[in-house]
Design a protein around this motif. Structure first.
Motif, short mmCIF file in Angstrom:
data_model
loop_
_atom_site.label_atom_id
_atom_site.label_comp_id
_atom_site.label_asym_id
_atom_site.label_seq_id
_atom_site.Cartn_x
_atom_site.Cartn_y
_atom_site.Cartn_z
N GLY A 77 0.71 -1.21 0.01
CA GLY A 77 -0.10 -0.10 0.00
C GLY A 77 0.85 1.20 0.07
O GLY A 77 0.30 2.44 -0.09
N GLY A 78 2.07 1.20 0.23
CA GLY A 78 3.00 2.26 0.15
C GLY A 78 3.69 2.67 -1.19
O GLY A 78 3.00 2.07 -2.42
N ASP A 79 4.68 3.61 -1.26
CA ASP A 79 5.23 3.90 -2.41
C ASP A 79 6.29 3.44 -2.77
O ASP A 79 6.78 2.41 -1.63
CB ASP A 79 5.22 5.62 -2.46
N SER A 80 7.36 3.81 -3.37
CA SER A 80 8.75 3.17 -3.96
C SER A 80 9.56 3.41 -2.57
O SER A 80 10.48 2.61 -2.62
CB SER A 80 9.27 3.76 -4.94
N ARG A 81 9.22 4.43 -1.72
CA ARG A 81 9.89 4.64 -0.67
C ARG A 81 9.94 3.53 0.50
O ARG A 81 10.60 4.01 1.52
CB ARG A 81 10.07 6.04 -0.23
#
Length: 214
Positions: free
Chosen positions: A119-123
Motif C-alpha cells: 500500500g505504500g510508495d517506492s520509498r
C-alpha cells in the motif's frame, strides 16, 4: 501492481549444520529436529497468508516440511548479505522476507506487513526487529541494490544498522512487532511457551524436558 510475495530464507535442517547454538544441551540431531519443526511452522504460516507468491530460498534440498505452492530457488554461495540480495533480486517486490527462526509468526502478521509494503510508495520499507538485536523480517515496496551493503549480520547491532542502511537509501522505515529468534535453548523454551500448540513447541518439550504434548 506487481504480485506480492513472502520470501523465506532457510537452510535444510541437517544435523550439525543448523541451530548449532542449541548444542549443548541438545545434540546435533535434536537441534536439527527443532529447526525442522520451526521451518515447518514458518512455511505453514506463509502458506496461509495472502501473498500472491510464496518463495523459499533454500540452502540444501527440500524435505517433507515443505508445503505445496512454493517456488524453491537455491541460495547462492557467499556471505549472508550476498545470499539475501540474490534471493531478493529473484523475488523482486513488493514483498516481505523472513527466516526460519521465528515459528511464532502468524499469517495475520505477514498480511499486515504485506499490506504496508503493497500500500505504500517506492520509498516504503518495513523492518521486524528481533529481541537479540537482529531482525526477523524485512519488507520492501521494490527491490533495490545495496540494501544489505555494509550491514553486519548476526550481531546485536544488525537491526539498527539495517534500519540506518534503509534510511540512507532514502526509504521510510516502519517497524513491525519485535519477535524472539530461536537461537539458544532459552529462546526455544520461550518461543515454545508463546506458541504451545505448534510443532516447534512439541519438539522442544520432547527434547528439552522429555515430555510429550498431550
Amino acid at each position: 501492481m506487481n504480485q506480492t510475495h513472502v520470501l523465506v530464507v532457510a537452510k535444510e535442517p541437517v544435523p550439525g549444520r543448523v541451530k548449532t547454538r542449541l548444542c549443548p544441551p541438545l545434540s546435533p540431531a535434536q537441534a536439527a529436529s527443532v529447526a525442522a519443526a520451526a521451518l515447518a511452522d514458518t512455511l505453514e504460516a506463509v502458506a496461509r497468508c495472502g501473498a500472491d507468491r510464496r518463495i523459499l530460498a533454500l540452502a540444501g534440498r527440500p524435505g517433507p516440511w515443505l508445503p505445496a505452492g512454493f517456488e524453491v530457488v537455491p541460495q547462492v554461495r557467499g556471505p549472508l548479505g550476498l545470499r539475501l540480495a540474490a534471493a531478493w533480486s529473484h523475488a523482486g517486490g513488493p514483498g516481505v522476507q523472513i527466516g526460519m527462526d521465528t515459528p511464532q509468526v502468524t499469517p495475520s502478521m505477514l498480511d499486515a506487513a504485506l499490506g504496508l509494503v503493497a500500500g505504500g510508495d517506492s520509498r516504503t520499507a518495513v523492518l521486524g526487529p528481533a529481541e537479540d538485536g537482529g531482525w526477523w523480517a524485512l519488507g520492501l515496496r521494490r527491490w533495490r541494490r545495496g540494501v544489505f551493503h555494509g550491514v553486519p549480520m548476526s550481531t546485536a547491532q544488525t537491526a539498527a544498522r539495517q534500519r540506518d542502511r534503509l534510511r540512507a537509501l532514502g526509504l521510510a522505515v516502519t517497524d513491525l512487532p519485535v519477535l524472539r529468534d530461536v537461537d539458544t535453548a532459552d529462546d526455544a523454551v520461550a518461543v515454545a511457551a508463546a506458541v504451545p500448540s505448534s510443532r516447534t513447541a512439541d519438539v522442544v518439550r520432547s527434547v528439552l524436558t522429555g515430555t510429550q504434548s498431550g
